[in-house]
Scaffold this motif. Structure first.
Motif, mmCIF file in Angstrom:
data_model
loop_
_atom_site.group_PDB
_atom_site.id
_atom_site.type_symbol
_atom_site.label_atom_id
_atom_site.label_comp_id
_atom_site.label_asym_id
_atom_site.label_seq_id
_atom_site.Cartn_x
_atom_site.Cartn_y
_atom_site.Cartn_z
ATOM 1 N N TYR A 149 25.024 11.071 57.064
ATOM 2 C CA TYR A 149 25.184 10.778 58.488
ATOM 3 C C TYR A 149 26.628 11.062 58.903
ATOM 4 C CZ TYR A 149 20.895 8.006 57.836
ATOM 5 O OH TYR A 149 19.628 7.588 57.534
ATOM 6 N N THR A 150 26.837 11.145 60.213
ATOM 7 C CA THR A 150 28.196 11.282 60.737
ATOM 8 C C THR A 150 28.497 10.121 61.680
ATOM 9 O OG1 THR A 150 27.418 12.693 62.550
ATOM 10 C CG2 THR A 150 28.233 13.793 60.574
ATOM 11 N N GLY A 151 29.760 9.736 61.713
ATOM 12 C CA GLY A 151 30.198 8.660 62.588
ATOM 13 C C GLY A 151 31.543 8.989 63.199
ATOM 14 N N SER A 152 31.951 8.144 64.125
ATOM 15 C CA SER A 152 33.239 8.327 64.794
ATOM 16 C C SER A 152 34.026 7.028 64.733
ATOM 17 C CB SER A 152 33.045 8.756 66.258
ATOM 18 O OG SER A 152 32.306 7.774 66.979
ATOM 19 N N ALA A 156 36.707 7.354 72.853
ATOM 20 C CA ALA A 156 36.415 6.834 74.183
ATOM 21 C C ALA A 156 34.938 7.078 74.470
ATOM 22 C CB ALA A 156 37.274 7.530 75.230
ATOM 23 N N ALA A 157 34.408 6.393 75.485
ATOM 24 C CA ALA A 157 32.985 6.535 75.790
ATOM 25 C C ALA A 157 32.624 7.973 76.124
ATOM 26 C CB ALA A 157 32.608 5.610 76.943
ATOM 27 N N TRP A 158 33.504 8.664 76.862
ATOM 28 C CA TRP A 158 33.143 10.025 77.262
ATOM 29 C C TRP A 158 33.178 10.985 76.078
ATOM 30 C CZ3 TRP A 158 36.117 14.554 77.339
ATOM 31 C CH2 TRP A 158 37.492 14.423 77.172
ATOM 32 N N HIS A 159 33.957 10.632 75.039
ATOM 33 C CA HIS A 159 33.922 11.437 73.820
ATOM 34 C C HIS A 159 32.565 11.271 73.124
ATOM 35 C CE1 HIS A 159 38.491 10.627 73.846
ATOM 36 N NE2 HIS A 159 38.268 11.820 74.378
ATOM 37 N N ILE A 160 32.072 10.039 73.092
ATOM 38 C CA ILE A 160 30.758 9.787 72.497
ATOM 39 C C ILE A 160 29.679 10.537 73.267
ATOM 40 C CG2 ILE A 160 29.025 7.990 72.070
ATOM 41 C CD1 ILE A 160 31.402 6.054 71.588
ATOM 42 N N VAL A 161 29.735 10.461 74.589
ATOM 43 C CA VAL A 161 28.747 11.155 75.420
ATOM 44 C C VAL A 161 28.810 12.664 75.188
ATOM 45 C CG1 VAL A 161 28.073 11.698 77.786
ATOM 46 C CG2 VAL A 161 28.726 9.350 77.179
ATOM 47 N N LYS A 162 30.005 13.220 75.227
ATOM 48 C CA LYS A 162 30.155 14.666 75.038
ATOM 49 C C LYS A 162 29.678 15.080 73.654
ATOM 50 C CE LYS A 162 33.500 18.418 75.738
ATOM 51 N NZ LYS A 162 34.907 18.745 76.116
ATOM 52 N N GLY A 163 30.039 14.288 72.649
ATOM 53 C CA GLY A 163 29.609 14.608 71.292
ATOM 54 C C GLY A 163 28.102 14.563 71.146
ATOM 55 N N GLN A 164 27.469 13.537 71.709
ATOM 56 C CA GLN A 164 26.023 13.403 71.580
ATOM 57 C C GLN A 164 25.277 14.482 72.370
ATOM 58 O OE1 GLN A 164 26.171 11.760 68.951
ATOM 59 N NE2 GLN A 164 24.630 10.191 69.365
ATOM 60 N N ARG A 170 22.347 21.374 70.189
ATOM 61 C CA ARG A 170 22.281 22.093 68.916
ATOM 62 C C ARG A 170 21.136 21.593 68.032
ATOM 63 N NH1 ARG A 170 26.254 24.869 66.785
ATOM 64 N NH2 ARG A 170 25.744 24.020 64.712
ATOM 65 N N ASN A 171 20.351 20.631 68.544
ATOM 66 C CA ASN A 171 19.256 20.051 67.774
ATOM 67 C C ASN A 171 19.729 19.430 66.463
ATOM 68 O OD1 ASN A 171 17.119 20.758 69.603
ATOM 69 N ND2 ASN A 171 17.276 22.870 68.866
ATOM 70 N N CYS A 172 20.911 18.794 66.514
ATOM 71 C CA CYS A 172 21.370 18.055 65.339
ATOM 72 C C CYS A 172 21.459 16.567 65.677
ATOM 73 C CB CYS A 172 22.689 18.605 64.801
ATOM 74 S SG CYS A 172 24.091 18.548 65.916
ATOM 75 N N TYR A 173 21.578 15.761 64.668
ATOM 76 C CA TYR A 173 21.430 14.312 64.827
ATOM 77 C C TYR A 173 22.587 13.662 65.584
ATOM 78 C CZ TYR A 173 19.665 9.702 63.525
ATOM 79 O OH TYR A 173 19.150 8.433 63.557
ATOM 80 N N GLY A 174 23.781 14.164 65.404
ATOM 81 C CA GLY A 174 24.927 13.575 66.087
ATOM 82 C C GLY A 174 25.415 12.297 65.434
ATOM 83 N N LEU A 175 26.081 11.477 66.206
ATOM 84 C CA LEU A 175 26.709 10.256 65.695
ATOM 85 C C LEU A 175 25.678 9.168 65.421
ATOM 86 C CD1 LEU A 175 29.689 10.014 68.217
ATOM 87 C CD2 LEU A 175 29.819 10.809 65.845
ATOM 88 N N ASP A 199 23.293 3.009 74.597
ATOM 89 C CA ASP A 199 22.420 3.974 75.250
ATOM 90 C C ASP A 199 22.040 5.117 74.318
ATOM 91 O OD1 ASP A 199 21.254 4.685 77.984
ATOM 92 O OD2 ASP A 199 22.262 6.546 77.441
ATOM 93 N N TYR A 200 22.969 5.528 73.469
ATOM 94 C CA TYR A 200 22.715 6.654 72.560
ATOM 95 C C TYR A 200 22.238 6.216 71.173
ATOM 96 C CZ TYR A 200 24.582 10.212 75.709
ATOM 97 O OH TYR A 200 24.768 11.076 76.761
ATOM 98 N N GLY A 201 22.082 4.925 70.976
ATOM 99 C CA GLY A 201 21.627 4.458 69.675
ATOM 100 C C GLY A 201 22.669 4.614 68.589
ATOM 101 N N VAL A 202 23.928 4.394 68.958
ATOM 102 C CA VAL A 202 25.045 4.493 68.014
ATOM 103 C C VAL A 202 25.479 3.079 67.634
ATOM 104 C CG1 VAL A 202 27.439 5.255 67.729
ATOM 105 C CG2 VAL A 202 25.811 6.695 68.972
ATOM 106 N N GLY A 203 25.496 2.773 66.359
ATOM 107 C CA GLY A 203 25.879 1.436 65.914
ATOM 108 C C GLY A 203 27.360 1.171 66.126
ATOM 109 N N MET A 204 27.695 -0.002 66.635
ATOM 110 C CA MET A 204 29.089 -0.397 66.839
ATOM 111 C C MET A 204 29.586 -1.177 65.631
ATOM 112 S SD MET A 204 32.005 -0.871 68.298
ATOM 113 C CE MET A 204 31.770 -0.033 69.865
ATOM 114 N N ILE A 205 30.674 -0.700 65.034
ATOM 115 C CA ILE A 205 31.282 -1.353 63.880
ATOM 116 C C ILE A 205 32.698 -1.782 64.271
ATOM 117 C CG2 ILE A 205 31.909 -1.105 61.445
ATOM 118 C CD1 ILE A 205 29.920 1.254 61.335
#
Length: 317
Positions: A149-152, A156-164, A170-175, A199-205
C-alpha cells in the motif's frame, strides 16, 4: 487489543501504532527490541518508522535486526516506513522523484531485512514532482511486490484530493493512509484534512498525540521539561492546568485521556505512540479500556477548542 481496517482497505491494524522515532536516538537497540517484543505481546501489530530516523537509516536497521531474529516477527507486523528527507548531500537523494522513490525503497528494504513494505509513505508533499510520476513509480514497486500500500504524511487536504484523483484516472489504488499532527492542542486537521480522508477512505494516523509531551502530565513534572517546549507550555499553561485537573477527576493519567480522545474521533485509525520504555507502552494500553462520556468530550472541547468543525462551516455559514 482492538483492531480496525486501515482506511477503505481490508488491512487489519491495531488501534495503537508503535512509533519508532526514539530508536537509535533515545532508545538503544536492545531496549528497542524489547519494546517491539512487548508490542507483539500486547497485540500491537502496526509499526511505523522512516528512513531518516536514527540518523540515515539507523532506526530501520534496528528494526531489521529484530526481524532477523525470527519468531514470525515480520509476518506478525504491518510495517510502515516513510521517505522524503535527504539521505545524502548529492542531488536526487531525497524528495519524491521516481528515481528517489526507487532508490529509497531499495535502501529501506535492505536495512529492514525484508522483501516488502506493507505501507510505503511519502513523508512530505513534493510540490515539484507531479502525481503522475509518483504513481507510476509506486505502481512499479507494487507490481514488483516490494510495496503493498501507499500512504502520505503531512499532506494538506488538497494534496490528498489531487493525489487521489490522479490515482483514479490511472486506475491505481492511491493512498490508504495519512499521518498528520493531531492532538487536543492541535486540531487544525479537522478543518479539511480529516474530512478529505474520510471522504476518500484514507485512514488517519495521528502523530504527536501528546502534543510533544504537553498533554502527558507536564505540570506534574515541570522541573523535567525540556527547554524547547517551555514557550509552548507558557502559552497553554492555563488550559493544561484545567486539563490535568479534569484528568484527576476522571482518575486517569493525562496521557491516557489524550489517547482515548483521539481514539474517539471519527476517521481516526489509531494514534502513534512513541514509548521509550516498556512501562510507558504498558500504560498506553489503558486508553483502549476507557470510553470517554459525552460530557467529558464536551468539557475537553471547552478546554481545547477546535477550529469549529469542518470547513467551510467553521468560518462561515
Amino acid at each position: 487489543m482492538e483492531y480496525t481496517d486501515l482506511g477503505r482497505s481490508g488491512l487489519s491494524v491495531s488501534r495503537l501504532v508503535l512509533g519508532t522515532l526514539n530508536f537509535g536516538w533515545n532508545t538503544q537497540e536492545g531496549d528497542a527490541h524489547a519494546l517491539m517484543d512487548r508490542a507483539h505481546e500486547h497485540g500491537i501489530n502496526f509499526f511505523d518508522t522512516a528512513n531518516v530516523y536514527g540518523g540515515n537509516g539507523g532506526t530501520e536497521t534496528i528494526i531489521g535486526n529484530w526481524f532477523a531474529a525470527g519468531g514470525e516477527r515480520r509476518t506478525k507486523t504491518v510495517l510502515a516506513t516513510k521517505f522524503y528527507g535527504n539521505m545524502g548531500e548529492w542531488p536526487n537523494q531525497g524528495r519524491l522523484s521516481a528515481l528517489n522513490i526507487r532508490r529509497a525503497c531499495e535502501a529501506s528494504l535492505k536495512r529492514l531485512r525484508t522483501d516488502y513494505i506493507d505501507i510505503y509513505q511519502m513523508h512530505h508533499v513534493d510540490r515539484a514532482t507531479p502525481f503522475e510520476e509518483i504513481w507510476e513509480a509506486m505502481d512499479v514497486l507494487r507490481l514488483q511486490g516490494k510495496i503493498v500500500y501507499t500512504g502520505s504524511s503531512n499532506f494538506a487536504a488538497w494534496h490528498i484530493v489531487k493525489g487521489q484523483e490522479t490515482a483514479k484516472r490511472r486506475n491505481c489504488y492511491g493512498l490508504v493512509s495519512e499521518q498528520s499532527c493531531y492532538n487536543l492542542l492541535n486540531r487544525t486537521v479537522e478543518l479539511e484534512v480529516l474530512p478529505a480522508c474520510q471522504d476518500y477512505g484514507v485512514g488517519m494516523i495521528p502523530w504527536s498525540p501528546l502534543g510533544g509531551g504537553l498533554l502527558g502530565g507536564i505540570l506534574r513534572r515541570e522541573s523535567l521539561r525540556a527547554p524547547i517546549i517551555a514557550p509552548e507550555l507558557d502559552k497553554h499553561r492555563s488550559a493544561i492546568a484545567e486539563y490535568e485537573s479534569l484528568c484527576d477527576e476522571l482518575g486517569d493519567a493525562p496521557a491516557t485521556v489524550a489517547l482515548a480522545w483521539l481514539l474517539a474521533q471519527p476517521g481516526v485509525t489509531g494514534p502513534i505512540i512513541g514509548p521509550r520504555t516498556v512501562a510507558h507502552m504498558d500504560a498506553s494500553l489503558r486508553a483502549l479500556e476507557i470510553e470517554l462520556e459525552e460530557k467529558t468530550l464536551q468539557r475537553l472541547d471547552q478546554i481545547f477548542p477546535g477550529p469549529g468543525g469542518p470547513a467551510p462551516e467553521a468560518y462561515t455559514w
